[in-house]
Design a protein around this motif. Structure first.
Motif, PDB file in Angstrom:
ATOM      1  N   LYS A 103       0.826  -1.208   0.000  1.00  0.00           N
ATOM      2  CA  LYS A 103       0.000   0.000   0.000  1.00  0.00           C
ATOM      3  C   LYS A 103       0.862   1.260   0.000  1.00  0.00           C
ATOM      4  CE  LYS A 103      -4.330  -1.549   2.018  1.00  0.00           C
ATOM      5  NZ  LYS A 103      -5.287  -1.360   3.119  1.00  0.00           N
ATOM      6  N   THR A 104       1.962   1.232   0.726  1.00  0.00           N
ATOM      7  CA  THR A 104       2.870   2.380   0.744  1.00  0.00           C
ATOM      8  C   THR A 104       3.436   2.620  -0.649  1.00  0.00           C
ATOM      9  OG1 THR A 104       3.451   1.949   3.055  1.00  0.00           O
ATOM     10  CG2 THR A 104       4.954   3.338   1.797  1.00  0.00           C
ATOM     11  N   TYR A 105       3.853   1.560  -1.308  1.00  0.00           N
ATOM     12  CA  TYR A 105       4.399   1.674  -2.665  1.00  0.00           C
ATOM     13  C   TYR A 105       3.345   2.200  -3.638  1.00  0.00           C
ATOM     14  CZ  TYR A 105       6.506   0.300  -7.108  1.00  0.00           C
ATOM     15  OH  TYR A 105       7.012   0.302  -8.385  1.00  0.00           O
ATOM     16  N   GLU A 106       2.142   1.674  -3.543  1.00  0.00           N
ATOM     17  CA  GLU A 106       1.070   2.087  -4.444  1.00  0.00           C
ATOM     18  C   GLU A 106       0.657   3.543  -4.230  1.00  0.00           C
ATOM     19  OE1 GLU A 106      -1.902  -0.855  -3.673  1.00  0.00           O
ATOM     20  OE2 GLU A 106      -0.752  -2.427  -4.680  1.00  0.00           O
ATOM     21  N   VAL A 115      14.557   1.426  -2.680  1.00  0.00           N
ATOM     22  CA  VAL A 115      15.903   1.063  -2.270  1.00  0.00           C
ATOM     23  C   VAL A 115      15.806   0.192  -1.026  1.00  0.00           C
ATOM     24  CG1 VAL A 115      18.134   1.921  -1.461  1.00  0.00           C
ATOM     25  CG2 VAL A 115      16.883   3.184  -3.211  1.00  0.00           C
ATOM     26  N   ALA A 116      16.408  -0.992  -1.088  1.00  0.00           N
ATOM     27  CA  ALA A 116      16.478  -1.888   0.064  1.00  0.00           C
ATOM     28  C   ALA A 116      17.762  -1.556   0.821  1.00  0.00           C
ATOM     29  CB  ALA A 116      16.488  -3.340  -0.386  1.00  0.00           C
ATOM     30  N   VAL A 117      17.626  -1.182   2.093  1.00  0.00           N
ATOM     31  CA  VAL A 117      18.780  -0.764   2.880  1.00  0.00           C
ATOM     32  C   VAL A 117      19.026  -1.759   4.011  1.00  0.00           C
ATOM     33  CG1 VAL A 117      19.804   1.101   4.227  1.00  0.00           C
ATOM     34  CG2 VAL A 117      18.207   1.640   2.394  1.00  0.00           C
ATOM     35  N   GLY A 118      20.216  -2.325   4.034  1.00  0.00           N
ATOM     36  CA  GLY A 118      20.585  -3.283   5.067  1.00  0.00           C
ATOM     37  C   GLY A 118      20.445  -4.714   4.568  1.00  0.00           C
ATOM     38  N   ASP A 138      12.581  -7.376  -2.358  1.00  0.00           N
ATOM     39  CA  ASP A 138      12.303  -7.798  -3.737  1.00  0.00           C
ATOM     40  C   ASP A 138      11.315  -8.949  -3.825  1.00  0.00           C
ATOM     41  OD1 ASP A 138      14.042  -9.654  -2.707  1.00  0.00           O
ATOM     42  OD2 ASP A 138      15.497  -9.527  -4.332  1.00  0.00           O
ATOM     43  N   ALA A 139      10.950  -9.561  -2.713  1.00  0.00           N
ATOM     44  CA  ALA A 139       9.907 -10.588  -2.706  1.00  0.00           C
ATOM     45  C   ALA A 139       8.524  -9.965  -2.843  1.00  0.00           C
ATOM     46  CB  ALA A 139       9.986 -11.410  -1.423  1.00  0.00           C
ATOM     47  N   VAL A 140       8.424  -8.653  -2.586  1.00  0.00           N
ATOM     48  CA  VAL A 140       7.130  -7.974  -2.585  1.00  0.00           C
ATOM     49  C   VAL A 140       7.079  -6.823  -3.592  1.00  0.00           C
ATOM     50  CG1 VAL A 140       5.506  -6.703  -1.125  1.00  0.00           C
ATOM     51  CG2 VAL A 140       6.816  -8.571  -0.153  1.00  0.00           C
ATOM     52  N   LEU A 141       8.187  -6.081  -3.742  1.00  0.00           N
ATOM     53  CA  LEU A 141       8.223  -4.894  -4.602  1.00  0.00           C
ATOM     54  C   LEU A 141       9.362  -4.984  -5.605  1.00  0.00           C
ATOM     55  CD1 LEU A 141       7.887  -2.031  -1.953  1.00  0.00           C
ATOM     56  CD2 LEU A 141       6.062  -3.073  -3.291  1.00  0.00           C
ATOM     57  N   PRO A 142       9.268  -4.239  -6.710  1.00  0.00           N
ATOM     58  CA  PRO A 142      10.419  -4.139  -7.610  1.00  0.00           C
ATOM     59  C   PRO A 142      11.472  -3.220  -6.975  1.00  0.00           C
ATOM     60  CG  PRO A 142       8.603  -2.796  -8.426  1.00  0.00           C
ATOM     61  CD  PRO A 142       8.094  -3.538  -7.232  1.00  0.00           C
ATOM     62  N   VAL A 143      12.658  -3.738  -6.765  1.00  0.00           N
ATOM     63  CA  VAL A 143      13.722  -2.985  -6.090  1.00  0.00           C
ATOM     64  C   VAL A 143      14.688  -2.432  -7.125  1.00  0.00           C
ATOM     65  CG1 VAL A 143      15.650  -3.169  -4.475  1.00  0.00           C
ATOM     66  CG2 VAL A 143      13.497  -4.332  -3.980  1.00  0.00           C
ATOM     67  N   ASP A 144      14.961  -1.137  -7.038  1.00  0.00           N
ATOM     68  CA  ASP A 144      15.880  -0.481  -7.962  1.00  0.00           C
ATOM     69  C   ASP A 144      17.328  -0.567  -7.510  1.00  0.00           C
ATOM     70  OD1 ASP A 144      13.910   0.671  -9.854  1.00  0.00           O
ATOM     71  OD2 ASP A 144      13.210   1.685  -8.043  1.00  0.00           O
ATOM     72  N   LEU A 145      17.550  -0.647  -6.195  1.00  0.00           N
ATOM     73  CA  LEU A 145      18.912  -0.653  -5.665  1.00  0.00           C
ATOM     74  C   LEU A 145      18.935  -1.331  -4.308  1.00  0.00           C
ATOM     75  CD1 LEU A 145      21.867   0.558  -5.975  1.00  0.00           C
ATOM     76  CD2 LEU A 145      21.047   2.388  -4.506  1.00  0.00           C
ATOM     77  N   LYS A 146      20.012  -2.090  -4.057  1.00  0.00           N
ATOM     78  CA  LYS A 146      20.209  -2.718  -2.748  1.00  0.00           C
ATOM     79  C   LYS A 146      21.487  -2.164  -2.138  1.00  0.00           C
ATOM     80  CE  LYS A 146      17.918  -7.070  -3.839  1.00  0.00           C
ATOM     81  NZ  LYS A 146      18.059  -8.537  -3.869  1.00  0.00           N
ATOM     82  N   ILE A 147      21.387  -1.754  -0.862  1.00  0.00           N
ATOM     83  CA  ILE A 147      22.551  -1.257  -0.126  1.00  0.00           C
ATOM     84  C   ILE A 147      22.809  -2.239   1.011  1.00  0.00           C
ATOM     85  CG2 ILE A 147      23.536   0.646   1.190  1.00  0.00           C
ATOM     86  CD1 ILE A 147      21.538   2.504  -0.245  1.00  0.00           C
ATOM     87  N   LEU A 164      21.965   5.486  -7.624  1.00  0.00           N
ATOM     88  CA  LEU A 164      20.622   5.418  -8.208  1.00  0.00           C
ATOM     89  C   LEU A 164      20.327   6.656  -9.047  1.00  0.00           C
ATOM     90  CD1 LEU A 164      17.915   3.869  -8.324  1.00  0.00           C
ATOM     91  CD2 LEU A 164      17.209   5.217  -6.340  1.00  0.00           C
ATOM     92  N   MET A 165      20.736   7.818  -8.556  1.00  0.00           N
ATOM     93  CA  MET A 165      20.451   9.065  -9.274  1.00  0.00           C
ATOM     94  C   MET A 165      21.297   9.234 -10.528  1.00  0.00           C
ATOM     95  SD  MET A 165      17.999  10.755  -7.868  1.00  0.00           S
ATOM     96  CE  MET A 165      17.167   9.224  -7.573  1.00  0.00           C
ATOM     97  N   THR A 166      22.482   8.642 -10.540  1.00  0.00           N
ATOM     98  CA  THR A 166      23.366   8.774 -11.706  1.00  0.00           C
ATOM     99  C   THR A 166      23.223   7.609 -12.686  1.00  0.00           C
ATOM    100  OG1 THR A 166      25.207   7.746 -10.523  1.00  0.00           O
ATOM    101  CG2 THR A 166      25.074  10.162 -10.516  1.00  0.00           C
TER     102      THR A 166
END
Length: 167
Positions: A103-106, A115-118, A138-147, A164-166
């Protein structure tokens, strides 16, 4: 009385403490340039805890502290996903948080980045495979970057956002 005056007037034998982190400043300036170009001068971040141990949240909160002051680079944290461009997710996604994460993503306007952090958010961390955890973000949302990191340091989070920005 004389020792008090001597302490007031004399120079203290303490070391000079640098309050500036040159590496953080350099990455921050690069981020500001990238945010100005890609996001039209500002980047709004919504942080979402999907089942973490709060170690990563502490590092993210440090970015808003006076020492780091992330807002001077055009990046701010917002209270609502409706105002956010980027969703920072911490923690493994638990079964109880799956609907809230979706719901937050939508609720975010397009274009939106995740971005997945940790370590927990990247792949489930030490909770991977347990009955109450779905896995990483990434099991629930499309993730653009993992940190990755447990927890990642503020400079690593800043570098990730810059990548991510560059990219």
């Amino acid at each position: 009385m004389l020792p008090i005056l001597k302490n007031i007037i004399s120079r203290r034998p303490t070391e000079e403490i640098s309050l500036c982190d040159p590496e953080f400043e350099a990455v921050g300036r690069e981020l500001k340039t990238a945010v100005d170009a890609r996001m039209r001068r500002s980047l709004a971040i919504r942080e979402l805890d999907s089942g973490s141990d709060n170690a990563t949240e502490i590092e993210i909160n440090l970015l808003s502290s006076p020492h780091y002051d992330l807002e001077r680079f055009g990046v701010s944290f917002v209270a609502s996903p409706r105002h956010a461009d980027l969703l920072l997710v911490t923690g493994a996604v638990t079964r109880n948080m799956e609907v809230a994460v979706k719901k937050t993503y939508e609720a975010m306007p397009a274009p939106k980045y995740v971005v997945a952090v940790g370590d927990d958010a990247c792949d489930g961390g030490i909770y991977r495979g347990t009955y109450a955890v779905l896995g990483g973000v990434d099991a629930v949302l499309p993730v653009d970057l993992k940190i990755p990191g447990n927890p990642p340091e503020p400079i690593d989070i800043l570098r990730g956002i810059l990548a991510l920005m560059t990219g």
